[in-house]
Enzyme design. Structure first.
Site, PDB file in Angstrom:
ATOM      1  N   ASP A   1       8.470  -1.704 -18.351  1.00 10.87           N
ATOM      2  CA  ASP A   1       7.862  -0.281 -17.663  1.00 10.87           C
ATOM      3  C   ASP A   1       6.594   0.072 -18.364  1.00 10.87           C
ATOM      4  OD1 ASP A   1       7.374   2.494 -17.384  1.00 10.87           O
ATOM      5  OD2 ASP A   1       9.447   2.727 -16.436  1.00 10.87           O
ATOM      6  N   HIS A   2       5.433   0.018 -17.673  1.00 13.25           N
ATOM      7  CA  HIS A   2       4.243   0.144 -18.317  1.00 13.25           C
ATOM      8  C   HIS A   2       4.271   1.448 -19.006  1.00 13.25           C
ATOM      9  CE1 HIS A   2       2.612   1.535 -14.718  1.00 13.25           C
ATOM     10  NE2 HIS A   2       1.456   2.059 -15.556  1.00 13.25           N
TER      11      HIS A   2
ATOM     12  N   HIS B   1       9.427   4.946 -14.329  1.00 11.11           N
ATOM     13  CA  HIS B   1       8.534   5.701 -15.129  1.00 11.11           C
ATOM     14  C   HIS B   1       9.169   6.907 -15.545  1.00 11.11           C
ATOM     15  CE1 HIS B   1       6.187   2.321 -14.275  1.00 11.11           C
ATOM     16  NE2 HIS B   1       5.607   2.818 -13.202  1.00 11.11           N
TER      17      HIS B   1
HETATM   18  C1  BG6 Z   1       3.154   1.543 -10.912  1.00 15.13           C
HETATM   19  C2  BG6 Z   1       3.446   1.905  -9.403  1.00 15.13           C
HETATM   20  O1  BG6 Z   1       4.211   1.058 -11.376  1.00 15.13           O
HETATM   21  O2  BG6 Z   1       2.456   2.546 -11.731  1.00 15.13           O
HETATM   22  C3  BG6 Z   1       2.208   2.399  -8.847  1.00 15.13           C
HETATM   23  O3  BG6 Z   1       3.999   0.836  -8.863  1.00 15.13           O
HETATM   24  C4  BG6 Z   1       1.515   3.548  -9.766  1.00 15.13           C
HETATM   25  O4  BG6 Z   1       2.324   2.936  -7.350  1.00 15.13           O
HETATM   26  C5  BG6 Z   1       1.448   3.215 -11.054  1.00 15.13           C
HETATM   27  O5  BG6 Z   1       0.115   3.808  -9.102  1.00 15.13           O
HETATM   28  C6  BG6 Z   1       0.992   4.417 -11.958  1.00 15.13           C
HETATM   29  O6  BG6 Z   1       0.526   4.038 -13.209  1.00 15.13           O
HETATM   30  P1  BG6 Z   1      -0.369   4.904 -14.134  1.00 15.13           P
HETATM   31  O7  BG6 Z   1      -0.210   4.221 -15.465  1.00 15.13           O
HETATM   32  O8  BG6 Z   1      -1.652   4.849 -13.386  1.00 15.13           O
HETATM   33  O9  BG6 Z   1       0.034   6.237 -13.975  1.00 15.13           O
END
Ligand code: BG6
Length: 513
Positions: free
Chosen positions: A200-201, A263
């Protein structure tokens, strides 16, 4: 004699590097896609630049395009230009490019894995990588079960005292509880849980990790981190971007599946969890799961009161007219997919009983901001009754994840002058000012941990399944009752009016609007 503590000085983050990981090869399935070029390879270069990757290291990209090693190197080389400044950078860049290889093959074909085995043995020998491999599934979700099953059949997941095998699975991990459970079962057929890294990035973001440091490394917050002092918590992940080229995926998934059980729930658990007994993967994730299990189940009938959905119509963002969602590429012209969701959740625990957690996320909102805002209960007005003060200040602690990473605390202070007037002031901490380091891709820490074998910042099977269970009634209710009012918010605003009403009916309001 009195003594004073010196004022803390900005800290040079580069002085706090970790130890390098051990020898290994990273195999990226889906290596010709965006993720590898934009995030994974630059993240590996940043790790190499920080001296965290050993010489006994290489990367093998696997995908269907009929490319050579050289084609792959050229493809990713562009993303390494200007990723990092500094005189050492050209050296790091050519060091990494010299360790990139490519294998073309169909992920369904047994023969691909036979060739993969031969190629890996060759690379292990050439680079002294010792037979330890990280398999990164940067593929379409349809391959998340298939690739590990094929790796298992080809004998590529065998471990011994000298070599380990790990699999990193990208999101989306399932599209509901049943599919997530099925995927977990299929992975468990090939791998031990300790070998599975569900990414989960968000957990790679510094401020997300800092939630634990803020809460548990400081004596001042923990005593007030509870129902007696906190009125409610807001978690916002607002994006100004639309769906760009991802319409095909997004129109199936929608805002709830795309952002919430992964997230937003990660943020929720880190804010709400009890102190773990240690920072090892088991202890931290045990506490996170307890939070998820304590979320009061939503009833199908209750969904209308506690879950709000929206879809953007046309609007104006940064002075530019933008298209409605339904006119985006690969989106159905009558799409009923939500691009916005707001939820009110309660955690039934001793610490949080009665404290609402409001979560919201959406595309094409007024601006990009991801933050956790904690609203403390008000001080009694009694002391100020005889003065001109009719409203004591709101106390907010805001943990900002993006765009600038930092923390702010707002409180009331006396405005200088003869009468007693209160002004609203902010104490701000900005990561970059203090640690002099720009946020990197967010994947550095996660790749580093996976290579080290630390799964603390990855999702465990029970976390994923419990998360899907929480949102299941909302998915079910929304599937059964198609929205008649879409699009119901203009691009460039803060979402549908119903999302404001969710808070207004309890005398509250979203902090960021
Ligand atoms: C991804 C989603 O996991 O996270 C995207 O699939 C979203 O739709 C993105 O834009 C948001 O990541 P960050 O790091 O830009 O907040």
């Amino acid at each position: 004699m009195t003594s004073t503590s010196p004022c803390p000085k900005p800290i040079d983050a580069s002085a706090f590097r970790g130890r390098p990981v051990g020898p290994c090869v990273i195999v990226i399935f889906g290596a010709t896609g965006d993720l590898a070029a934009r995030k994974l390879i630059p993240a590996l270069a940043n790790l190499a630049g920080d001296g965290l990757v050993p010489d006994e290291f290489a990367v093998l990209g696997v995908a269907t395009r009929p490319w050579t090693d050289e084609d792959f190197r050229q493809h990713v080389a562009g993303s390494l230009d200007g990723s990092q400044a500094g005189t050492a950078w050209p050296k790091v860049r050519s060091w990494l490019l010299g360790r990139l290889y490519y294998l073309s093959g169909d992920f369904h074909a047994d023969e691909t894995y036979r060739r993969l085995k031969v190629r890996l043995e060759e690379m292990d020998r050439r680079h002294g990588a010792g037979g330890s491999h990280v398999y990164y599934l940067a593929t379409a979700p349809g391959f998340f079960a298939e690739v590990p099953a094929q790796l298992g059949r080809a004998g590529l997941l065998e471990e011994d005292d000298q070599r380990w095998q790990r699999v990193i699975v990208e999101k989306p991990f399932g599209s509901d509880w049943a599919s997530a459970r099925q995927l977990n079962r299929s992975l468990a057929g090939q791998l031990q849980e300790r070998q599975i890294y569900r990414i989960d990035h968000y957990l790679g973001k510094e401020t997300v990790q800092n939630i634990l440091a803020l809460r548990f490394a400081n004596g001042i917050f923990e005593p007030i981190w509870r129902r007696e002092y906190i009125d409610h918590v807001q978690i916002t992940a607002a994006e100004s971007l639309g769906v760009e080229e991802r319409g095909r995926y997004y129109d199936q998934a929608g805002a709830l599946r795309d952002m919430v059980p992964n997230h937003l729930f990660q943020l929720l658990t880190l804010v709400a969890m009890e102190p773990p007994s240690s920072f090892d993967a088991q202890a931290v994730r045990d506490e996170q799961v307890k939070v998820l299990k304590a979320v009061r189940p939503l009833s199908l009938e209750g969904v209308a009161q506690t879950a709000i959905r929206g879809q953007y119509g046309e609007g104006v963002l940064d002075g530019q007219r933008v298209l409605p969602y339904r006119a985006e590429n690969h989106v159905a012209p009558q799409s009923r997919t939500p691009t916005f969701v707001a939820l009110e959740l309660e955690i039934e625990s001793w610490r949080w009983s009665g404290v609402p957690f409001y979560l919201r996320t959406g595309k094409r909102l007024a601006r990009r901001v991801t933050e956790i805002a904690i609203r403390f209960k008000q001080a009694p007005l009694a002391l100020f009754r005889a003065t001109s003060v009719d409203h004591v200040s709101d106390n907010w602690l805001v943990l900002r994840l993006q765009p600038e990473e930092g923390i702010s605390l707002s409180f009331g202070a006396k405005v200088p002058g003869p009468s007693l007037r209160l002004g609203h002031v902010n104490m701000e901490f900005c990561y970059e000012d203090y640690f002099g380091r720009k946020p990197q891709t967010g994947y550095e820490r996660l790749l580093y941990d996976a290579m080290l074998g630390d799964a603390t910042l990855f999702q465990r099977s029970d976390m994923v399944e419990t998360s899907w269970k929480i949102v299941a009634p909302v998915l079910e209710a929304w599937d059964a009752d198609s929205p008649a009012d879409f699009p119901n918010y203009a691009a460039g605003t803060w979402g549908p009016a119903a999302a404001d009403e969710l808070l207004v009916r309890h005398g509250r309001a979203w902090k960021t609007c």
